[in-house]
Design a protein around this motif. Structure first.
Motif, short mmCIF file in Angstrom:
data_model
loop_
_atom_site.label_atom_id
_atom_site.label_comp_id
_atom_site.label_asym_id
_atom_site.label_seq_id
_atom_site.Cartn_x
_atom_site.Cartn_y
_atom_site.Cartn_z
N UNK A 50 0.78 -1.27 -0.13
CA UNK A 50 0.05 0.19 -0.07
C UNK A 50 0.84 1.18 -0.05
N UNK A 51 2.20 1.08 0.13
CA UNK A 51 2.91 2.43 0.06
C UNK A 51 3.34 2.59 -1.42
N UNK A 52 3.65 3.96 -1.52
CA UNK A 52 4.14 4.48 -2.86
C UNK A 52 5.41 5.05 -2.77
N UNK A 53 6.37 4.97 -3.70
CA UNK A 53 7.25 5.88 -4.37
C UNK A 53 7.10 6.73 -5.15
N UNK A 54 7.11 8.12 -5.01
CA UNK A 54 6.92 9.04 -5.72
C UNK A 54 8.41 9.72 -6.22
N UNK A 55 8.48 9.85 -7.29
CA UNK A 55 9.75 10.33 -8.07
C UNK A 55 9.38 11.91 -8.80
N UNK A 56 9.90 12.72 -8.59
CA UNK A 56 9.56 13.87 -9.18
C UNK A 56 10.87 14.48 -9.95
N UNK A 57 10.80 14.53 -11.22
CA UNK A 57 11.98 14.76 -12.29
C UNK A 57 11.60 16.18 -12.74
N UNK A 58 12.63 17.00 -12.67
CA UNK A 58 12.78 18.32 -13.12
C UNK A 58 13.62 18.41 -14.25
N UNK A 59 13.13 18.86 -15.36
CA UNK A 59 14.17 18.84 -16.51
C UNK A 59 13.39 19.91 -17.54
N UNK A 60 14.42 20.50 -18.45
CA UNK A 60 13.99 21.20 -19.51
C UNK A 60 12.77 21.03 -20.35
N UNK A 61 11.90 22.16 -20.44
CA UNK A 61 10.61 21.60 -21.49
C UNK A 61 10.94 21.57 -22.87
N UNK A 62 12.28 21.96 -23.30
CA UNK A 62 12.71 21.87 -24.62
C UNK A 62 12.86 20.46 -25.00
N UNK A 63 13.08 19.42 -24.25
CA UNK A 63 13.28 18.25 -24.40
C UNK A 63 12.31 17.38 -25.05
N UNK A 64 10.92 17.96 -24.71
CA UNK A 64 9.86 17.50 -25.46
C UNK A 64 9.06 16.24 -24.89
N UNK A 65 7.84 15.87 -25.49
CA UNK A 65 7.21 14.77 -24.99
C UNK A 65 7.84 13.57 -25.44
N UNK A 66 8.68 13.50 -26.50
CA UNK A 66 9.39 12.25 -27.21
C UNK A 66 10.45 11.97 -26.15
N UNK A 67 11.21 12.80 -25.68
CA UNK A 67 12.32 12.82 -24.88
C UNK A 67 11.60 11.97 -23.39
N UNK A 68 10.54 12.41 -22.99
CA UNK A 68 9.66 12.02 -21.71
C UNK A 68 9.32 10.49 -22.00
N UNK A 69 8.76 10.19 -23.06
CA UNK A 69 8.37 8.82 -23.05
C UNK A 69 9.77 7.95 -23.29
N UNK A 70 10.81 8.33 -23.80
CA UNK A 70 12.11 7.45 -23.71
C UNK A 70 12.77 7.36 -22.38
N UNK A 71 12.59 8.49 -21.58
CA UNK A 71 13.15 8.56 -20.27
C UNK A 71 12.57 7.52 -19.40
N UNK A 72 11.12 7.52 -19.61
CA UNK A 72 10.46 6.69 -18.65
C UNK A 72 10.72 5.14 -19.23
N UNK A 73 10.70 5.00 -20.46
CA UNK A 73 10.99 3.64 -20.72
C UNK A 73 12.37 3.09 -20.20
N UNK A 74 13.44 4.11 -20.21
CA UNK A 74 14.67 3.68 -19.77
C UNK A 74 14.75 3.37 -18.44
N UNK A 75 14.00 4.18 -17.44
CA UNK A 75 13.86 3.77 -15.99
C UNK A 75 13.34 2.54 -15.76
#
Length: 383
Positions: free
Chosen positions: A84-109
């Motif tokens: 029932x516990x959750x680990x919340x991760x908050x990642x700060x990054x430049x918006x210029x990297x875009x949604x494509x970068x975000x999808x790839x970053x999540x896949x890599x993690x």
């Protein structure tokens, strides 16, 4: 690899086992179904370090949330207590990297990470914009189609937006001023976002529902409608209230850039346009840029262009690629008027719908730049 001196009296394996057991808060090894889904050496899930190692990441913070919603710096020591516990991760990054970068970053993690984990994992992205707007989106667990991440980056690049928070189920989108409601709602509508309403920050009573945005007039190609009639002397000048001004496309070749403009006659009768459109360029913060606009030499200027009902006049803007390194003040918005002295329409770059491609967010038109614009031409003109 751990290194241990001979005086320690312990083999590396024994020392490693001792460290693991100490981290787990137990004097016995966990095996089989009791083993944690991921190694926890110091109370921190390895995904935290992985996130910090991602290119483009400025900061990573995390906390653990218990079933009652209370936050903790570490999870309980045993897997059974982490239910029932959750680990919340908050990642700060430049918006210029875009949604494509975000999808790839999540896949890599997530690569090689067993699912489900205990604690459960929640990843939030915080794209940083030049305006320091509050942009946040829950990127994991994903929505069915990942659209909230795309919508967050889209609105992060739309002038007027000061807050866009997507929690996986709802969207809270705010603008700084009521004057920005219509254009932001138009972007949300034409780009097919999942946003239901746009509100003014600090005033929930000032809002526009995206479903109420007037649809754009359908575009009818020039071959399917009456020919343009530039010589019709009876056609009055176009009433700005009966013109739909918009961005219709972009192109680039060999260091040259092009932006295409449209003016659709939404009235019931033909009307006439004269000369060239008037243009102003603005940053994401809606600040004007000092850009020189000069007349283009081609094609020849028609003295007067009659636009039939439902038809579109077109014009083209062109410029040479401008240096943008370390310059946040790009063009995110064009103010377009049909002619000298006519009222201008605010057109974010994100209002441009490009078939088969994602939205464009900015142009490399910066302070001190120079662009050229043609006169209004009949639709179908080859520039």
């Amino acid at each position: 690899m751990l290194s241990v001196s001979s005086a320690s009296g312990r083999t590396p394996i024994v020392l490693l086992l001792t460290l693991v057991l100490a981290a787990c808060g137990s004097s016995t090894a966990l095996t089989g179904s009791d083993a944690p889904a991921s190694s926890v050496m110091d109370g921190t899930d390895p995904i935290v370090a992985d996130a910090r190692a991602l290119p483009g990441v400025d900061d990573v913070t995390f906390h653990y949330r218990d079933p009652d919603g209370n936050e903790h710096p570490e999870p309980p020591g045993t897997p059974a207590d982490r239910e029932g516990w959750t680990l919340r991760l908050d990642i700060v990054h430049g918006a210029e990297y875009g949604a494509g970068w975000a999808a790839e970053a999540i896949d890599e993690l997530l690569e090689g990470r067993p699912e489900p984990t205990t604690p459960a994992l929640e990843i939030w992205l915080h794209p940083v914009t030049p305006t320091a707007s509050e942009i946040a989106v829950r990127a994991y667990p994903r929505t069915d189609d990942g659209s909230q991440v795309r919508d967050a980056f889209l609105l992060a690049a739309t002038p007027g937006v000061v807050r866009a928070v997507f929690d996986g189920e709802t969207a809270d989108v705010r603008v700084a001023d009521a004057a920005d409601l219509a254009k932001v709602a138009d972007v949300a509508a034409v780009q097919g976002t999942g946003v239901d309403v746009i509100r003014v920050l600090g005033d929930d009573s000032a809002e526009v529902r995206v479903a109420d945005v007037p649809p754009r007039p359908p575009y009818v190609p020039s071959t399917d409608r009456p020919a343009q009639r530039p010589a019709d002397p009876a056609a009055p000048d176009c009433d700005p209230a009966s013109l739909r001004l918009e961005l219709t496309g972009t192109d680039a070749a060999l260091g040259s850039r092009y932006l295409f403009l449209g003016a659709t006659n939404t009235g019931a009768a033909p009307c006439a346009l004269r000369g060239r459109p008037e243009l102003t360029f603005r940053t994401l913060a809606e600040e004007p840029l000092a850009v020189a606009v000069t007349p283009s030499t081609t094609p020849p200027d028609p003295p007067r262009l009659v636009v039939p009902p439902g038809a579109r006049a077109v014009a083209m803007l062109d410029w040479n690629a401008m240096p943008t390194a370390n310059d946040p003040n790009l063009t995110y918005e064009v103010l377009l008027a049909a002619g000298d002295g006519a009222p201008a329409t605010e057109l974010p770059l994100t209002s441009l719908v490009i078939d088969g491609a994602g939205p464009q967010t900015s142009l490399d038109i910066v302070d001190g730049g120079e662009v050229a614009v043609t006169a209004w031409q009949p639709d179908g003109t080859g520039f």
